[in-house]
Design a protein around this motif. Sequence first.
Motif, PDB file in Angstrom:
ATOM      1  N   LEU B 144     -49.243  18.287   0.600  1.00  0.00           N
ATOM      2  CA  LEU B 144     -49.527  18.155   2.030  1.00  0.00           C
ATOM      3  C   LEU B 144     -50.201  19.429   2.541  1.00  0.00           C
ATOM      4  O   LEU B 144     -49.770  20.536   2.211  1.00  0.00           O
ATOM      5  CB  LEU B 144     -48.210  17.931   2.791  1.00  0.00           C
ATOM      6  CG  LEU B 144     -48.297  17.828   4.314  1.00  0.00           C
ATOM      7  CD1 LEU B 144     -49.060  16.583   4.742  1.00  0.00           C
ATOM      8  CD2 LEU B 144     -46.893  17.802   4.927  1.00  0.00           C
ATOM      9  N   VAL B 145     -51.219  19.218   3.349  1.00  0.00           N
ATOM     10  CA  VAL B 145     -51.896  20.359   3.964  1.00  0.00           C
ATOM     11  C   VAL B 145     -51.711  20.281   5.475  1.00  0.00           C
ATOM     12  O   VAL B 145     -52.034  19.256   6.088  1.00  0.00           O
ATOM     13  CB  VAL B 145     -53.407  20.361   3.618  1.00  0.00           C
ATOM     14  CG1 VAL B 145     -54.116  21.510   4.346  1.00  0.00           C
ATOM     15  CG2 VAL B 145     -53.614  20.468   2.117  1.00  0.00           C
ATOM     16  N   VAL B 146     -51.172  21.330   6.048  1.00  0.00           N
ATOM     17  CA  VAL B 146     -51.087  21.426   7.508  1.00  0.00           C
ATOM     18  C   VAL B 146     -52.289  22.275   7.924  1.00  0.00           C
ATOM     19  O   VAL B 146     -52.324  23.478   7.679  1.00  0.00           O
ATOM     20  CB  VAL B 146     -49.765  22.087   7.952  1.00  0.00           C
ATOM     21  CG1 VAL B 146     -49.707  22.189   9.462  1.00  0.00           C
ATOM     22  CG2 VAL B 146     -48.573  21.305   7.418  1.00  0.00           C
ATOM     23  N   PRO B 147     -53.291  21.627   8.537  1.00  0.00           N
ATOM     24  CA  PRO B 147     -54.567  22.332   8.712  1.00  0.00           C
ATOM     25  C   PRO B 147     -54.580  23.280   9.919  1.00  0.00           C
ATOM     26  O   PRO B 147     -53.621  23.341  10.702  1.00  0.00           O
ATOM     27  CB  PRO B 147     -55.551  21.184   8.908  1.00  0.00           C
ATOM     28  CG  PRO B 147     -54.746  20.122   9.561  1.00  0.00           C
ATOM     29  CD  PRO B 147     -53.351  20.258   9.040  1.00  0.00           C
ATOM     30  N   ASP B 148     -55.653  23.931  10.037  1.00  0.00           N
ATOM     31  CA  ASP B 148     -55.888  24.899  11.109  1.00  0.00           C
ATOM     32  C   ASP B 148     -55.714  24.232  12.479  1.00  0.00           C
ATOM     33  O   ASP B 148     -56.211  23.129  12.719  1.00  0.00           O
ATOM     34  CB  ASP B 148     -57.335  25.419  10.958  1.00  0.00           C
ATOM     35  CG  ASP B 148     -57.626  26.574  11.891  1.00  0.00           C
ATOM     36  OD1 ASP B 148     -56.706  27.381  12.117  1.00  0.00           O
ATOM     37  OD2 ASP B 148     -58.765  26.653  12.392  1.00  0.00           O
ATOM     38  N   GLY B 149     -54.977  24.877  13.348  1.00  0.00           N
ATOM     39  CA  GLY B 149     -54.831  24.391  14.722  1.00  0.00           C
ATOM     40  C   GLY B 149     -53.834  23.267  14.885  1.00  0.00           C
ATOM     41  O   GLY B 149     -53.682  22.709  15.976  1.00  0.00           O
ATOM     42  N   ALA B 150     -53.135  22.895  13.818  1.00  0.00           N
ATOM     43  CA  ALA B 150     -52.170  21.784  13.923  1.00  0.00           C
ATOM     44  C   ALA B 150     -50.929  22.226  14.699  1.00  0.00           C
ATOM     45  O   ALA B 150     -50.536  23.392  14.653  1.00  0.00           O
ATOM     46  CB  ALA B 150     -51.768  21.323  12.534  1.00  0.00           C
ATOM     47  N   LYS B 151     -50.345  21.272  15.414  1.00  0.00           N
ATOM     48  CA  LYS B 151     -49.082  21.560  16.102  1.00  0.00           C
ATOM     49  C   LYS B 151     -48.093  20.471  15.703  1.00  0.00           C
ATOM     50  O   LYS B 151     -48.261  19.304  16.051  1.00  0.00           O
ATOM     51  CB  LYS B 151     -49.278  21.573  17.613  1.00  0.00           C
ATOM     52  CG  LYS B 151     -48.007  21.889  18.385  1.00  0.00           C
ATOM     53  CD  LYS B 151     -48.292  21.988  19.875  1.00  0.00           C
ATOM     54  CE  LYS B 151     -47.021  22.136  20.709  1.00  0.00           C
ATOM     55  NZ  LYS B 151     -46.246  23.311  20.426  1.00  0.00           N
ATOM     56  N   LEU B 152     -47.091  20.863  14.951  1.00  0.00           N
ATOM     57  CA  LEU B 152     -46.085  19.921  14.483  1.00  0.00           C
ATOM     58  C   LEU B 152     -44.724  20.364  15.015  1.00  0.00           C
ATOM     59  O   LEU B 152     -44.286  21.482  14.745  1.00  0.00           O
ATOM     60  CB  LEU B 152     -46.040  19.878  12.949  1.00  0.00           C
ATOM     61  CG  LEU B 152     -47.366  19.623  12.214  1.00  0.00           C
ATOM     62  CD1 LEU B 152     -47.141  19.607  10.711  1.00  0.00           C
ATOM     63  CD2 LEU B 152     -47.985  18.316  12.638  1.00  0.00           C
TER      64      LEU B 152
END
Lengths: 196, 487
Positions: B144-152
């Motif tokens: 899994l990749v949490v990309p740039d600018g993601a908000k989780l």
Amino acid sequence: MSRLGRRGYTLIELAVALALLGILFVKLTMIISEASKAHREESAGMVLEDQAQQVLDRIAYALIGADPDSLNPSSQKPFFSDRIAFRVSLGVEDGEIVWGDPEVIGLAPDPAQLFWARNENTPDEQIVIWTRAVSELLQDELLNGSDDNVNGLTDESGLTFDVDGDSVTIRLTLVTRTKDGRSISKSKETVITCRN
Amino acid sequence: MKIHIEHRSRRGAGGRRGSALVLSLITVLIVAVLAAGYLQTSSALTKRQGQSIDTKEAFYLAEAGLAEAFSGMMIGKTGKVGSKQAPAKFGHGCFWVEAEEAGNNLIELESTGLYQGGRATLSLVVEEGSESVAALGIFSQQALVVPDGAKLDSYDSSLGSYASQQGSLEVPLEIGSSAGILVAQVLLPTEVDGDVVPGAGASVAIIGQPIITGAQTARIVDPTLPAVIVPGVSLGPGILHSSATPLSLAPGTYGFAFLKVAPNAKVVLHGPASVVFGNLTLQALSEVEFDTTLGPIELYVTGSLRLADTSVVSMTSEDPSQVTVQLPNVTTNTLHSTGEFYGSIYGPQATLEVGTRMEFFGSLVAAQLSFQPGVQIHFDQHLAVLGAQSTLPTLYSWHIMSFAPLGPEPDPFKVLGVVKSALRLPSDAHEDQLLDVTYYDNSGVLKRYSGMESNFDWTQVSDVLDLERDNQTTALTVTKTHNLLNN
């Protein structure tokens, strides 16, 4: 004269002895009769209590596997009914619950008779009388429009059902008469929760 | 003279002694007959009452057996407790429970209780709880990749809206994978408000300085994603909706070969509904609305789900538990729509890409999950609570199978041929136990297992370091323990 007198009893002696024996016999008979009567009443009471418990257990075991939604009527206190219709689960087949034929427990037209019936008023009807000793009214209740026995019900019959959700309160009074006409009554009460 | 007197006395005394004895004997006899009669009546009644009491006690024991089995099933046990050969002792009696599959996800428990001369057998059919994956939160089986600018992050829909809980609640979030996880921050701030949990043996890689508020510890055992069971409905012909008049799909259970919504067209799905689509496509500027006013909507897409850029997804409710989208097959799916999506998406074999335009509220589980930069995903913790509840077994049917006296022998232990002192208590008599073991396997690798013992292979164990069964520590006295444990 003196030899004869010494050999037996005088008439007075005999009369006194007989009188005493008679009193003793009467007293003994009375005591035995009372004891026998008490024994009969005690036995009848025990038998009646045992019968009431057995009938109550039978009703409870029959209702405990019932579908609560099938209970009819579902009278809730202060209302009650002297009969209840229901159906019980017979298990599961092919993943579906198999329900039994409709059953009824209640008082027969002769209110002393408590019956269980399956498929009532149909050609397949089966009826079994569970007892013929149900009291006209529940113990300590009088037909006067009041709740004499303080159980929340008024002028209730010798068998009552009141339903509260999945729970059923069952009250039963059985009565019997001894040979001398005295009546003996025994009451039982239980609350069961339908498991289905 | 003396002789005469003695003779006379003997005659008189002899007559009196006889009558007294007869009277006494008659009296004693009457009393004895009465006593015997009373005793017989009492004895018969006592015997009958005793049998009734024994049956009742046996009934209660059988009920206790069902309760024990049911509570065991709530924590994943099989429901089998003891056996006829080795029942569980309980009070002055004993019971055992057998469990059998009854089809349709049902288990039939049959509990037999024995108490002195009484025996009762009860049956309880239990519906097994469904497996829930909502607790996984946001999960990808593959990397899994949490990309740039993601908000989780996460919130709890049962406590109010996401906006109302900003900064005020600490609701746990887990972003997981069965492989590694990469969290990247290059140009925009990336924020993960919770734990980042890679698969067993994998790790978390970080690029830049993203915010991760939780732990990054790898999981011990990777979860298995259960397959989707699609409702068995025959699919109607496909629908291509291009009219300006919205198309309403009514509540119910049905299916179509495909649904394609053309630009500027709108389809409204009304709940409660369970709808199966071969393919579901929203073209640019088209719209689909989920109307859950009357009930939830379950959507099954057996082919691909493609929601194009600038297509719109709208919902009548902000409750994520009302909409479920399930992707049962190996398909590639894209969610590039605009709008707020409240619901769960589950695809154990599917590839799913979530775009930036969609703000997602709920849970997301897929074989391969990927996010576009700047994605916003808010896990609803309430889904995990609902999921946990759905895993519990539920009562389906109960009935009395039989009441039978045991016969002349009033001791159930003798009837069964068992020694009471050697029997186990109900809690120890379950067929299966929750096992938590830390051990070295046969290759010398340190491992830990937590789960039902029936699923554990003891032959791979070399040395046991720590062992708990049903959360009770078991004393270890030897190093090579597995053979001992099996005995």
